[in-house]
Design a protein around this motif. Structure first.
Motif, PDB file in Angstrom:
ATOM      1  N   TYR A  91      23.283 -84.168 -60.622  1.00 38.33           N
ATOM      2  CA  TYR A  91      22.566 -83.646 -59.455  1.00 38.33           C
ATOM      3  C   TYR A  91      21.094 -84.064 -59.402  1.00 38.33           C
ATOM      4  CZ  TYR A  91      26.260 -80.697 -57.480  1.00 38.33           C
ATOM      5  OH  TYR A  91      27.383 -80.235 -56.878  1.00 38.33           O
ATOM      6  N   MET A  94      20.518 -87.206 -57.352  1.00 39.88           N
ATOM      7  CA  MET A  94      20.941 -87.249 -55.946  1.00 39.88           C
ATOM      8  C   MET A  94      19.876 -86.613 -55.087  1.00 39.88           C
ATOM      9  SD  MET A  94      24.878 -86.294 -55.780  1.00 39.88           S
ATOM     10  CE  MET A  94      25.826 -86.250 -57.261  1.00 39.88           C
ATOM     11  N   PRO A  95      19.638 -87.091 -53.920  1.00 35.18           N
ATOM     12  CA  PRO A  95      20.177 -88.286 -53.279  1.00 35.18           C
ATOM     13  C   PRO A  95      19.513 -89.542 -53.819  1.00 35.18           C
ATOM     14  CG  PRO A  95      18.660 -87.193 -51.799  1.00 35.18           C
ATOM     15  CD  PRO A  95      18.758 -86.345 -53.037  1.00 35.18           C
ATOM     16  N   ASN A  96      20.217 -90.656 -53.642  1.00 39.56           N
ATOM     17  CA  ASN A  96      19.677 -91.960 -54.016  1.00 39.56           C
ATOM     18  C   ASN A  96      20.187 -93.009 -53.039  1.00 39.56           C
ATOM     19  OD1 ASN A  96      22.305 -92.720 -54.837  1.00 39.56           O
ATOM     20  ND2 ASN A  96      21.936 -91.931 -56.898  1.00 39.56           N
ATOM     21  N   LYS A  97      20.041 -94.281 -53.365  1.00 35.26           N
ATOM     22  CA  LYS A  97      20.443 -95.339 -52.440  1.00 35.26           C
ATOM     23  C   LYS A  97      21.958 -95.353 -52.199  1.00 35.26           C
ATOM     24  CE  LYS A  97      17.202 -98.502 -54.357  1.00 35.26           C
ATOM     25  NZ  LYS A  97      16.956 -99.861 -54.830  1.00 35.26           N
ATOM     26  N   LEU A  99      24.285 -92.593 -53.059  1.00 34.12           N
ATOM     27  CA  LEU A  99      24.847 -91.286 -52.709  1.00 34.12           C
ATOM     28  C   LEU A  99      23.845 -90.456 -51.928  1.00 34.12           C
ATOM     29  CD1 LEU A  99      26.476 -90.317 -56.118  1.00 34.12           C
ATOM     30  CD2 LEU A  99      27.642 -91.172 -54.095  1.00 34.12           C
ATOM     31  N   SER A 100      24.338 -89.836 -50.878  1.00 32.52           N
ATOM     32  CA  SER A 100      23.458 -88.935 -50.121  1.00 32.52           C
ATOM     33  C   SER A 100      23.514 -87.546 -50.743  1.00 32.52           C
ATOM     34  CB  SER A 100      23.902 -88.887 -48.658  1.00 32.52           C
ATOM     35  OG  SER A 100      25.148 -88.232 -48.547  1.00 32.52           O
ATOM     36  N   GLY A 101      22.668 -86.679 -50.269  1.00 40.18           N
ATOM     37  CA  GLY A 101      22.617 -85.308 -50.774  1.00 40.18           C
ATOM     38  C   GLY A 101      23.860 -84.504 -50.461  1.00 40.18           C
ATOM     39  N   VAL A 102      24.663 -84.953 -49.492  1.00 41.38           N
ATOM     40  CA  VAL A 102      25.870 -84.214 -49.129  1.00 41.38           C
ATOM     41  C   VAL A 102      26.886 -84.213 -50.269  1.00 41.38           C
ATOM     42  CG1 VAL A 102      27.146 -86.119 -48.058  1.00 41.38           C
ATOM     43  CG2 VAL A 102      27.438 -83.804 -47.194  1.00 41.38           C
ATOM     44  N   HIS A 103      26.793 -85.160 -51.198  1.00 44.59           N
ATOM     45  CA  HIS A 103      27.723 -85.211 -52.310  1.00 44.59           C
ATOM     46  C   HIS A 103      27.595 -83.998 -53.228  1.00 44.59           C
ATOM     47  CE1 HIS A 103      28.206 -89.342 -50.969  1.00 44.59           C
ATOM     48  NE2 HIS A 103      29.371 -89.308 -51.594  1.00 44.59           N
ATOM     49  N   LYS A 104      26.436 -83.378 -53.252  1.00 45.38           N
ATOM     50  CA  LYS A 104      26.297 -82.137 -54.020  1.00 45.38           C
ATOM     51  C   LYS A 104      27.207 -81.063 -53.445  1.00 45.38           C
ATOM     52  CE  LYS A 104      21.502 -82.757 -55.438  1.00 45.38           C
ATOM     53  NZ  LYS A 104      20.159 -82.201 -55.411  1.00 45.38           N
TER      54      LYS A 104
END
Length: 139
Positions: A91, A94-97, A99-104
Motif C-alpha cells: 500500500y 500505491m498509487p504509482n505509474k 497501479l492507481s489508488g483504486v487498487h487499494k
C-alpha cells in the motif's frame, strides 16, 4: 528460483508419485512418504520410547482424518497474513505509474469476499448423504 524448483518438485511428488513405479517422482515419493516417516518413527522410539511413535500416529489421524479446526485456522492465517503483508509493504507504494489508488479498495474488496466465503463455508450445514439423496448429489 530455488523456491519454485523445490515447490514444483514437491507438488510433482505428491501429484505424480506412486508407491510402485520407476519415475523420479515415484522414487522421491517413496523417500518422503514411506522411508522418511518410518525412519522418523524408529528414531522417536529410540529417543522417547514406544509412546512417541504412537503419539505421532494419533496426531496424524487427528490432523488428516478427523474434523478439526486446524485447516480453517491455517486458511485464516494465510489470508489475513497475506493481506496484512500486502497492506504493510504494498500500500505505501500505491498509487504509482502502473497501479492507481483504486487498487487499494479492490484489494480490500477481494479480501472481504474471501473472508465472507470462508465464513459461509464454515457455518453452513454440510448436509447428510442418504440412500434417498445420493443420486442427486453425485450428478
Amino acid at each position: 528460483a530455488a523456491y519454485l524448483l523445490i515447490g514444483g518438485v514437491g507438488v510433482g511428488i505428491f501429484l505424480y508419485g506412486k508407491e510402485h513405479g520407476n519415475s523420479i517422482f515415484d522414487k522421491l515419493y517413496r523417500v518422503f512418504c514411506m522411508h522418511f516417516p518410518r525412519l522418523l518413527k524408529k528414531g522417536l522410539e529410540k529417543c522417547c520410547g514406544k509412546r512417541a511413535p504412537a503419539f505421532l500416529d494419533a496426531l496424524w489421524v487427528y490432523l488428516c482424518y478427523t474434523s478439526n479446526p486446524l485447516v480453517q485456522i491455517f486458511y485464516l492465517l494465510v489470508v489475513v497474513g497475506g493481506y496484512a503483508t500486502f497492506v504493510a509493504y504494498g500500500y505505501p507504494h500505491m498509487p504509482n505509474k502502473i497501479l492507481s489508488g483504486v487498487h487499494k479498495y479492490i484489494g480490500f474488496a477481494i479480501f472481504t469476499v474471501c473472508l465472507s466465503i470462508w465464513w459461509k463455508a464454515c457455518t453452513a450445514d454440510p448436509g447428510t448423504v442418504t440412500k434417498d439423496n445420493v443420486d442427486d448429489l453425485i450428478e
